[in-house]
Design a protein around this motif. Structure first.
Motif, PDB file in Angstrom:
ATOM      1  N   GLU A 100      42.010   8.331  65.317  1.00  0.00           N
ATOM      2  CA  GLU A 100      40.504   7.569  64.934  1.00  0.00           C
ATOM      3  C   GLU A 100      40.087   7.526  63.619  1.00  0.00           C
ATOM      4  OE1 GLU A 100      36.162  10.273  65.647  1.00  0.00           O
ATOM      5  OE2 GLU A 100      38.440  11.112  66.745  1.00  0.00           O
ATOM      6  N   HIS A 101      40.992   8.102  62.417  1.00  0.00           N
ATOM      7  CA  HIS A 101      39.780   7.345  61.620  1.00  0.00           C
ATOM      8  C   HIS A 101      40.487   7.039  60.386  1.00  0.00           C
ATOM      9  CE1 HIS A 101      36.792  10.620  61.570  1.00  0.00           C
ATOM     10  NE2 HIS A 101      37.994  11.198  62.398  1.00  0.00           N
ATOM     11  N   TYR A 102      42.026   6.454  60.897  1.00  0.00           N
ATOM     12  CA  TYR A 102      43.043   5.541  59.973  1.00  0.00           C
ATOM     13  C   TYR A 102      42.568   4.239  59.785  1.00  0.00           C
ATOM     14  CZ  TYR A 102      46.772   2.671  58.828  1.00  0.00           C
ATOM     15  OH  TYR A 102      47.862   2.049  57.232  1.00  0.00           O
ATOM     16  N   ASN A 103      42.043   3.528  58.901  1.00  0.00           N
ATOM     17  CA  ASN A 103      41.248   2.080  58.652  1.00  0.00           C
ATOM     18  C   ASN A 103      42.987   1.519  58.522  1.00  0.00           C
ATOM     19  OD1 ASN A 103      40.639   0.009  57.274  1.00  0.00           O
ATOM     20  ND2 ASN A 103      38.214   1.133  56.977  1.00  0.00           N
ATOM     21  N   ILE A 104      42.704   0.173  59.522  1.00  0.00           N
ATOM     22  CA  ILE A 104      44.508  -0.215  58.926  1.00  0.00           C
ATOM     23  C   ILE A 104      43.997  -1.101  58.246  1.00  0.00           C
ATOM     24  CG2 ILE A 104      43.766  -2.502  61.347  1.00  0.00           C
ATOM     25  CD1 ILE A 104      46.337  -1.658  62.376  1.00  0.00           C
ATOM     26  N   VAL A 105      42.268  -1.686  57.660  1.00  0.00           N
ATOM     27  CA  VAL A 105      42.294  -3.232  56.826  1.00  0.00           C
ATOM     28  C   VAL A 105      42.602  -2.298  55.247  1.00  0.00           C
ATOM     29  CG1 VAL A 105      40.986  -4.382  55.681  1.00  0.00           C
ATOM     30  CG2 VAL A 105      41.114  -4.356  58.773  1.00  0.00           C
ATOM     31  N   SER A 106      42.235  -1.360  55.377  1.00  0.00           N
ATOM     32  CA  SER A 106      42.745  -0.225  53.750  1.00  0.00           C
ATOM     33  C   SER A 106      42.525   0.397  53.879  1.00  0.00           C
ATOM     34  CB  SER A 106      41.085   0.269  53.283  1.00  0.00           C
ATOM     35  OG  SER A 106      40.852   1.434  53.753  1.00  0.00           O
ATOM     36  N   HIS A 107      44.214   1.155  54.787  1.00  0.00           N
ATOM     37  CA  HIS A 107      45.195   1.941  54.478  1.00  0.00           C
ATOM     38  C   HIS A 107      44.974   3.717  54.352  1.00  0.00           C
ATOM     39  CE1 HIS A 107      47.495  -1.502  56.093  1.00  0.00           C
ATOM     40  NE2 HIS A 107      47.486  -2.208  54.632  1.00  0.00           N
ATOM     41  N   THR A 108      43.454   3.446  54.643  1.00  0.00           N
ATOM     42  CA  THR A 108      42.973   4.823  54.299  1.00  0.00           C
ATOM     43  C   THR A 108      42.387   5.961  55.397  1.00  0.00           C
ATOM     44  OG1 THR A 108      41.226   3.581  54.236  1.00  0.00           O
ATOM     45  CG2 THR A 108      41.855   3.737  52.004  1.00  0.00           C
ATOM     46  N   LEU A 109      42.005   7.259  54.860  1.00  0.00           N
ATOM     47  CA  LEU A 109      41.968   7.825  56.910  1.00  0.00           C
ATOM     48  C   LEU A 109      40.309   7.240  55.921  1.00  0.00           C
ATOM     49  CD1 LEU A 109      43.504  10.217  56.494  1.00  0.00           C
ATOM     50  CD2 LEU A 109      43.395   8.712  58.768  1.00  0.00           C
ATOM     51  N   ASP A 110      39.014   7.644  56.301  1.00  0.00           N
ATOM     52  CA  ASP A 110      37.901   6.555  56.716  1.00  0.00           C
ATOM     53  C   ASP A 110      37.310   8.420  57.474  1.00  0.00           C
ATOM     54  OD1 ASP A 110      38.617   4.956  54.965  1.00  0.00           O
ATOM     55  OD2 ASP A 110      37.566   3.530  56.776  1.00  0.00           O
ATOM     56  N   VAL A 111      36.069   8.598  56.792  1.00  0.00           N
ATOM     57  CA  VAL A 111      35.425   9.946  57.017  1.00  0.00           C
ATOM     58  C   VAL A 111      33.907   9.264  58.049  1.00  0.00           C
ATOM     59  CG1 VAL A 111      33.892  12.183  56.397  1.00  0.00           C
ATOM     60  CG2 VAL A 111      35.393  11.151  54.501  1.00  0.00           C
ATOM     61  N   GLN A 167      48.435  20.953  57.188  1.00  0.00           N
ATOM     62  CA  GLN A 167      48.186  22.250  56.555  1.00  0.00           C
ATOM     63  C   GLN A 167      46.947  22.559  56.168  1.00  0.00           C
ATOM     64  OE1 GLN A 167      51.840  23.431  54.668  1.00  0.00           O
ATOM     65  NE2 GLN A 167      52.660  23.301  56.588  1.00  0.00           N
ATOM     66  N   ALA A 168      46.041  21.416  55.630  1.00  0.00           N
ATOM     67  CA  ALA A 168      45.471  20.998  55.273  1.00  0.00           C
ATOM     68  C   ALA A 168      44.193  21.992  55.892  1.00  0.00           C
ATOM     69  CB  ALA A 168      44.951  19.573  54.529  1.00  0.00           C
ATOM     70  N   PRO A 169      42.937  22.671  55.226  1.00  0.00           N
ATOM     71  CA  PRO A 169      42.114  23.521  55.336  1.00  0.00           C
ATOM     72  C   PRO A 169      40.925  22.323  56.118  1.00  0.00           C
ATOM     73  CG  PRO A 169      41.567  23.508  53.125  1.00  0.00           C
ATOM     74  CD  PRO A 169      43.230  22.705  53.246  1.00  0.00           C
ATOM     75  N   THR A 170      40.814  22.309  55.762  1.00  0.00           N
ATOM     76  CA  THR A 170      39.650  20.657  56.360  1.00  0.00           C
ATOM     77  C   THR A 170      40.120  19.393  57.464  1.00  0.00           C
ATOM     78  OG1 THR A 170      38.683  20.272  54.357  1.00  0.00           O
ATOM     79  CG2 THR A 170      38.046  22.104  55.657  1.00  0.00           C
ATOM     80  N   GLU A 171      39.896  18.888  57.932  1.00  0.00           N
ATOM     81  CA  GLU A 171      39.578  17.371  57.962  1.00  0.00           C
ATOM     82  C   GLU A 171      39.274  16.914  56.911  1.00  0.00           C
ATOM     83  OE1 GLU A 171      37.827  16.113  61.287  1.00  0.00           O
ATOM     84  OE2 GLU A 171      38.844  16.621  62.606  1.00  0.00           O
ATOM     85  N   GLU A 172      38.538  17.186  56.019  1.00  0.00           N
ATOM     86  CA  GLU A 172      38.703  16.289  54.922  1.00  0.00           C
ATOM     87  C   GLU A 172      39.443  16.463  53.691  1.00  0.00           C
ATOM     88  OE1 GLU A 172      36.013  18.450  56.356  1.00  0.00           O
ATOM     89  OE2 GLU A 172      34.258  16.730  56.715  1.00  0.00           O
ATOM     90  N   ALA A 173      39.834  17.532  53.326  1.00  0.00           N
ATOM     91  CA  ALA A 173      41.073  18.323  52.703  1.00  0.00           C
ATOM     92  C   ALA A 173      41.843  17.098  53.301  1.00  0.00           C
ATOM     93  CB  ALA A 173      41.080  19.438  52.771  1.00  0.00           C
ATOM     94  N   MET A 174      42.799  16.645  54.506  1.00  0.00           N
ATOM     95  CA  MET A 174      43.402  15.888  55.078  1.00  0.00           C
ATOM     96  C   MET A 174      42.758  14.831  54.912  1.00  0.00           C
ATOM     97  SD  MET A 174      44.572  15.055  59.266  1.00  0.00           S
ATOM     98  CE  MET A 174      44.056  14.089  59.668  1.00  0.00           C
ATOM     99  N   PHE A 175      41.941  14.072  54.483  1.00  0.00           N
ATOM    100  CA  PHE A 175      41.788  12.576  54.312  1.00  0.00           C
ATOM    101  C   PHE A 175      42.461  12.260  52.629  1.00  0.00           C
ATOM    102  CE2 PHE A 175      38.313  12.100  57.609  1.00  0.00           C
ATOM    103  CZ  PHE A 175      39.735  12.287  58.789  1.00  0.00           C
ATOM    104  N   ALA A 176      41.721  13.104  52.318  1.00  0.00           N
ATOM    105  CA  ALA A 176      42.052  12.740  50.606  1.00  0.00           C
ATOM    106  C   ALA A 176      43.436  13.247  50.171  1.00  0.00           C
ATOM    107  CB  ALA A 176      40.895  14.594  49.689  1.00  0.00           C
ATOM    108  N   CYS A 177      44.033  14.299  50.794  1.00  0.00           N
ATOM    109  CA  CYS A 177      45.434  14.009  50.877  1.00  0.00           C
ATOM    110  C   CYS A 177      45.896  12.985  50.800  1.00  0.00           C
ATOM    111  CB  CYS A 177      45.984  15.540  51.657  1.00  0.00           C
ATOM    112  SG  CYS A 177      47.925  15.263  51.341  1.00  0.00           S
ATOM    113  N   PHE A 178      45.639  12.380  52.088  1.00  0.00           N
ATOM    114  CA  PHE A 178      46.920  11.212  52.211  1.00  0.00           C
ATOM    115  C   PHE A 178      45.554  10.175  51.739  1.00  0.00           C
ATOM    116  CE2 PHE A 178      46.008   6.927  54.958  1.00  0.00           C
ATOM    117  CZ  PHE A 178      47.400   6.763  55.539  1.00  0.00           C
ATOM    118  N   ASN A 179      44.612  10.208  51.011  1.00  0.00           N
ATOM    119  CA  ASN A 179      44.130   8.360  50.206  1.00  0.00           C
ATOM    120  C   ASN A 179      44.384   9.025  49.336  1.00  0.00           C
ATOM    121  OD1 ASN A 179      42.667   7.479  52.665  1.00  0.00           O
ATOM    122  ND2 ASN A 179      40.665   9.109  52.708  1.00  0.00           N
TER     123      ASN A 179
END
Length: 150
Positions: free
Chosen positions: A139-150, A97-109
């Motif tokens: 596509e953006h999931y980083n398996i090493v840092s367990h974050t979503l990278d831009v 439901q995040a308005p942008t992909e960046e907001a989705m990444f921020a929520c997850f990270n």
């Protein structure tokens, strides 16, 4: 919220016990709270008063910093408790439901590492990778840092 009506007042007077007619006494008085008019400190010189006031300012600034840190810790604890109670599917719905992909990444990270691992495992095993935000996550999931990278 009602603010307390508290202040510190300076009382200047003669210091007769020093035997010098020009001697001055400075008293800092606590006003507006019980007991009102209580003497916090007496100083025999302007220099001593300056040191006391400087020290009080430093102590009050320190108390304010400590209060802010305590509030931040409480908020962080509340967020952790909220995060712990949310299932990976609930978090994924929130991320979708995040308005942008960046907001989705921020929520997850912003999640703790253990919760990111839990959510990532759920998303990668339960969410369609052919529609919606599933492919973006994969596509953006980083398996090493367990974050979503831009």
């Amino acid at each position: 919220m009602r603010q307390p009506n508290v202040s510190i007042r300076l009382q200047v007077g003669e210091a007769p016990d020093r035997g010098d007619a020009t001697a001055v006494s400075f008293s800092l008085l606590w006003e507006g709270a019980q007991p009102s008019g209580q003497v916090l400190v007496r100083c025999a010189s302007l220099e001593e008063l300056e040191r006391v006031v400087h020290s009080l300012k430093k102590d009050l600034d320190g108390a304010l910093v400590q209060a802010k840190e305590a509030v931040e810790k409480m908020r962080a604890r509340e967020e952790q408790d909220k995060e712990k109670s949310m299932s990976p599917s609930d978090i994924w719905r929130q991320m979708e439901q995040a308005p942008t992909e960046e907001a989705m990444f921020a929520c997850f990270n912003a999640l703790s590492e253990s919760k990111r691992l839990e959510v990532a495992e759920w998303v990668l095993t339960h969410v369609s990778m052919f529609k919606g935000r599933g492919p973006v996550f994969a596509e953006h999931y980083n398996i090493v840092s367990h974050t979503l990278d831009v």
